[in-house]
Design a protein around this motif. Structure first.
Motif, mmCIF file in Angstrom:
data_model
loop_
_atom_site.group_PDB
_atom_site.id
_atom_site.type_symbol
_atom_site.label_atom_id
_atom_site.label_comp_id
_atom_site.label_asym_id
_atom_site.label_seq_id
_atom_site.Cartn_x
_atom_site.Cartn_y
_atom_site.Cartn_z
ATOM 1 N N VAL A 105 21.745 -43.365 -37.932
ATOM 2 C CA VAL A 105 20.875 -44.013 -38.924
ATOM 3 C C VAL A 105 19.418 -43.622 -38.691
ATOM 4 O O VAL A 105 18.729 -43.148 -39.600
ATOM 5 N N ALA A 106 18.947 -43.791 -37.454
ATOM 6 C CA ALA A 106 17.527 -43.574 -37.163
ATOM 7 C C ALA A 106 17.133 -42.111 -37.247
ATOM 8 O O ALA A 106 16.027 -41.786 -37.727
ATOM 9 N N GLY A 107 18.001 -41.203 -36.795
ATOM 10 C CA GLY A 107 17.649 -39.780 -36.806
ATOM 11 C C GLY A 107 17.410 -39.239 -38.201
ATOM 12 O O GLY A 107 16.320 -38.721 -38.503
ATOM 13 N N PRO A 108 18.393 -39.329 -39.113
ATOM 14 C CA PRO A 108 18.167 -38.851 -40.484
ATOM 15 C C PRO A 108 17.035 -39.593 -41.189
ATOM 16 O O PRO A 108 16.307 -38.995 -41.985
ATOM 17 N N ARG B 271 13.289 -38.220 -43.180
ATOM 18 C CA ARG B 271 12.856 -38.541 -44.538
ATOM 19 C C ARG B 271 11.511 -39.256 -44.588
ATOM 20 O O ARG B 271 10.715 -39.019 -45.504
ATOM 21 N N VAL B 272 11.231 -40.127 -43.624
ATOM 22 C CA VAL B 272 10.018 -40.944 -43.703
ATOM 23 C C VAL B 272 9.043 -40.664 -42.568
ATOM 24 O O VAL B 272 7.972 -41.284 -42.504
ATOM 25 N N GLY B 273 9.379 -39.756 -41.657
ATOM 26 C CA GLY B 273 8.520 -39.488 -40.511
ATOM 27 C C GLY B 273 9.056 -40.155 -39.262
ATOM 28 O O GLY B 273 9.928 -41.033 -39.316
ATOM 29 N N ARG B 274 8.520 -39.758 -38.119
ATOM 30 C CA ARG B 274 9.038 -40.239 -36.833
ATOM 31 C C ARG B 274 8.443 -41.579 -36.397
ATOM 32 O O ARG B 274 9.140 -42.394 -35.803
ATOM 33 N N ARG B 275 7.187 -41.801 -36.696
ATOM 34 C CA ARG B 275 6.446 -42.887 -36.050
ATOM 35 C C ARG B 275 6.974 -44.278 -36.407
ATOM 36 O O ARG B 275 7.301 -45.073 -35.519
ATOM 37 N N TRP B 276 7.089 -44.584 -37.700
ATOM 38 C CA TRP B 276 7.432 -45.945 -38.081
ATOM 39 C C TRP B 276 8.872 -46.329 -37.740
ATOM 40 O O TRP B 276 9.110 -47.438 -37.231
ATOM 41 N N PRO B 277 9.862 -45.471 -37.971
ATOM 42 C CA PRO B 277 11.210 -45.842 -37.504
ATOM 43 C C PRO B 277 11.276 -46.059 -35.991
ATOM 44 O O PRO B 277 11.994 -46.945 -35.514
ATOM 45 N N LEU B 278 10.495 -45.263 -35.253
ATOM 46 C CA LEU B 278 10.471 -45.417 -33.797
ATOM 47 C C LEU B 278 9.867 -46.760 -33.401
ATOM 48 O O LEU B 278 10.446 -47.501 -32.594
ATOM 49 N N LEU B 279 8.705 -47.087 -33.960
ATOM 50 C CA LEU B 279 8.044 -48.347 -33.611
ATOM 51 C C LEU B 279 8.895 -49.552 -33.992
ATOM 52 O O LEU B 279 9.018 -50.512 -33.217
ATOM 53 N N ALA C 148 15.363 -32.058 -37.557
ATOM 54 C CA ALA C 148 15.526 -32.338 -36.131
ATOM 55 C C ALA C 148 16.087 -33.731 -35.886
ATOM 56 O O ALA C 148 16.838 -33.950 -34.933
ATOM 57 N N GLY C 149 15.731 -34.700 -36.745
ATOM 58 C CA GLY C 149 16.254 -36.047 -36.578
ATOM 59 C C GLY C 149 17.753 -36.103 -36.781
ATOM 60 O O GLY C 149 18.485 -36.722 -35.990
ATOM 61 N N SER C 150 18.238 -35.453 -37.834
ATOM 62 C CA SER C 150 19.677 -35.446 -38.106
ATOM 63 C C SER C 150 20.431 -34.680 -37.024
ATOM 64 O O SER C 150 21.497 -35.117 -36.555
ATOM 65 N N ALA C 151 19.890 -33.524 -36.622
ATOM 66 C CA ALA C 151 20.536 -32.741 -35.568
ATOM 67 C C ALA C 151 20.559 -33.515 -34.252
ATOM 68 O O ALA C 151 21.574 -33.534 -33.541
ATOM 69 N N SER C 152 19.451 -34.169 -33.931
ATOM 70 C CA SER C 152 19.385 -34.969 -32.712
ATOM 71 C C SER C 152 20.386 -36.124 -32.760
ATOM 72 O O SER C 152 20.996 -36.483 -31.748
ATOM 73 N N ALA C 153 20.566 -36.704 -33.956
ATOM 74 C CA ALA C 153 21.509 -37.814 -34.114
ATOM 75 C C ALA C 153 22.939 -37.369 -33.816
ATOM 76 O O ALA C 153 23.690 -38.070 -33.124
ATOM 77 N N LEU C 154 23.330 -36.217 -34.345
ATOM 78 C CA LEU C 154 24.684 -35.722 -34.099
ATOM 79 C C LEU C 154 24.893 -35.404 -32.623
ATOM 80 O O LEU C 154 25.966 -35.662 -32.056
ATOM 81 N N ILE C 155 23.851 -34.845 -31.982
ATOM 82 C CA ILE C 155 23.951 -34.534 -30.556
ATOM 83 C C ILE C 155 24.150 -35.807 -29.737
ATOM 84 O O ILE C 155 25.068 -35.925 -28.927
ATOM 85 N N ARG D 150 1.658 -39.887 -31.948
ATOM 86 C CA ARG D 150 1.231 -39.809 -33.339
ATOM 87 C C ARG D 150 2.321 -39.144 -34.158
ATOM 88 O O ARG D 150 3.328 -38.706 -33.622
ATOM 89 N N GLU D 151 2.116 -39.090 -35.459
ATOM 90 C CA GLU D 151 3.146 -38.529 -36.335
ATOM 91 C C GLU D 151 3.293 -37.030 -36.095
ATOM 92 O O GLU D 151 2.302 -36.289 -36.082
ATOM 93 N N THR D 152 4.526 -36.580 -35.884
ATOM 94 C CA THR D 152 4.785 -35.161 -35.641
ATOM 95 C C THR D 152 5.571 -34.507 -36.769
ATOM 96 O O THR D 152 5.847 -33.310 -36.698
ATOM 97 N N HIS D 153 5.953 -35.287 -37.770
ATOM 98 C CA HIS D 153 6.752 -34.750 -38.884
ATOM 99 C C HIS D 153 5.998 -35.026 -40.187
ATOM 100 O O HIS D 153 6.248 -36.024 -40.859
ATOM 101 N N PRO D 154 5.072 -34.138 -40.567
ATOM 102 C CA PRO D 154 4.204 -34.382 -41.714
ATOM 103 C C PRO D 154 4.978 -34.432 -43.034
ATOM 104 O O PRO D 154 6.098 -33.923 -43.134
ATOM 105 N N PRO D 155 4.371 -35.012 -44.068
ATOM 106 C CA PRO D 155 5.079 -35.222 -45.348
ATOM 107 C C PRO D 155 5.654 -33.958 -45.962
ATOM 108 O O PRO D 155 6.750 -34.000 -46.540
ATOM 109 N N HIS D 156 4.966 -32.824 -45.858
ATOM 110 C CA HIS D 156 5.450 -31.631 -46.535
ATOM 111 C C HIS D 156 6.709 -31.042 -45.884
ATOM 112 O O HIS D 156 7.365 -30.181 -46.483
#
Length: 413
Positions: free
Chosen positions: A70-73, A77-85, A345-352, A192-198
């Motif tokens: 859930v968290a990886g994908p 989509r929304v960036g790393r920071r807020w789901p992590l926090l 990377a989030g989805s790939a990390s999730a499967l791993i 800080r955010e490492t996965h920018p919107p674009h």
């Protein structure tokens, strides 16, 4: 919120970032191992059986596995920071609620939720490393993180034992909540955010499904996924059977067992650091091949020592070599799987992460049905290592036949 320099800029982990990311990847050992010394006390106070008390470990493991999907994908989509926090905040809350549990059934539900929340830290930390680094530097960064991840399973029960001198099992969960507050503070101040919107994925749930399906359809990624799962199976088998092998079969004292466990943990960390020092020169793929061959030979030595009843020292030497190889191959396998998929990377990390938790948690109990002696432990590790070599051969074959993977990763300048 300022974006952290990525992909070519900021080529090293700052000390603060390294400590925070390492702590996040250690959420699993912290959530599972910290309260192990208090398991009998927990069962007595809640008026339940030892088996139900031990089930609180399994439910947390399930949460850690499923939560990553859930968290990886979502972080893609929304960036790393807020789901992590949010994940770390909820982990803190559920830790405190665990301390307030009045029945084993409430605790089982809360442990499942705790695992689901803690999974965000584990999976997103790996994705952040991939965001920050390219090529062999990714493997080097994962090797450095093993300094914390490898030590956590050893330190957590020792820390739990010391906390129990002043409190009971409830206090351990309060302590776990306090630790997660410190990690949360580090996330706020350092990451800080490492996965920018674009670079973020679009398409909602359907897009997530397509991303996961695309990853699993890639034979190279799938091969590294299998290798990582088999490595986890070896590690879980060692962890679950080592006490039976050393204490019951060889008559090692509790203090002696702790010493052996610590020495093997040092081997795990040493292997990761040697890997980090060599990966720039030889590349993660070549080192992974060497590590698997070394582990195959050492695992055969464990089996031989067990079959010949050659004594404890003869058994422990090749087992330590297995741990050294395992420490390096974990970083290389994760890096090689993530490097081509910076956009997901989030989805790939999730499967791993999910495969490692599920395969590791399934294989060890199944192997224990055969027995918990040194022969079964050695044979399970040897079989998993041989199958990993077969999977790596399939990866090399896929690289030769798949245009997208025709160039193996070696080194960069």
């Amino acid at each position: 919120m300022t974006a952290m320099p990525t992909r070519g800029a900021g080529e090293r982990l700052w000390i603060g970032t390294f400590l925070v990311l390492g702590s996040l990847t250690a959420f699993g050992p912290l959530a599972i191992d910290l309260y192990l010394p208090a398991m009998p006390d927990l069962a007595r106070v809640l008026g339940t059986s030892d088996s139900l008390a031990q089930l609180t470990i399994s439910t947390c493991l399930v949460g850690l596995a499923v939560g990553q999907l859930v968290a990886g994908p979502l972080s893609d989509r929304v960036g790393r920071r807020w789901p992590l926090l949010i994940g770390v905040i909820l982990f803190t809350i559920t830790s405190v609620l665990c301390a307030l549990s009045t029945s084993i059934w409430v605790l089982l539900v809360l442990r499942l939720l705790q695992g689901l929340c803690g999974a965000a830290g584990v999976v997103i930390a790996r994705a952040i490393v991939r965001d920050m680094f390219e090529g062999h530097r990714t493997a080097k960064a994962f090797s450095h993180l093993m300094l914390i991840t490898g030590v956590a399973p050893i330190v957590a029960p020792l820390l739990g034992g010391q906390i129990l001198r002043f409190t009971d099992w409830r206090g351990l969960f309060v302590g776990l909540g306090a630790i997660s507050v410190l990690i949360l503070l580090g996330c706020v101040l350092v990451l800080r955010e490492t996965h920018p919107p674009h670079l973020r994925q679009r398409g909602g749930a359907a897009g997530t499904f397509l991303s996961l399906r695309g990853l699993l359809a890639d034979p190279v990624f799938r091969g590294y996924l299998i290798i990582g799962g088999l490595q986890s199976a070896s590690l879980f088998t060692y962890i679950s059977m080592s006490s039976f092998v050393l204490r019951q079969e060889y008559g090692v004292s509790p203090q002696g067992f702790s010493l052996v466990f610590a020495v093997n943990a040092v081997g795990l960390v040493l292997g990761s650091q040697v890997n980090g020092a060599l990966v720039s020169r030889f590349g993660p793929e070549r080192l992974l091949t060497v590590q698997l061959v070394m582990m195959c030979v050492a695992a055969a030595g464990v089996v031989g020592a067990a079959l010949a009843d050659a004594g404890l020292v003869v058994l422990l030497v090749p087992l330590w070599i297995v741990m050294v190889g395992m420490g390096g191959m974990g970083a290389n396998t994760t890096a090689l799987a993530l490097i081509p998929y910076g956009h997901a990377a989030g989805s790939a990390s999730a499967l791993i992460g999910t495969s490692q938790f599920l395969v590791g948690a399934a294989v060890a109990p199944l192997a224990s049905l055969v027995g918990t002696d040194s022969r079964v432990m050695g044979a399970t590790i040897a079989l998993a290592t041989v199958l990993s070599l077969v999977a790596l051969w399939r990866v090399h074959h896929a690289r030769r036949t798949t245009p997208a993977h025709s160039e193996p990763l070696t080194t960069t300048t």
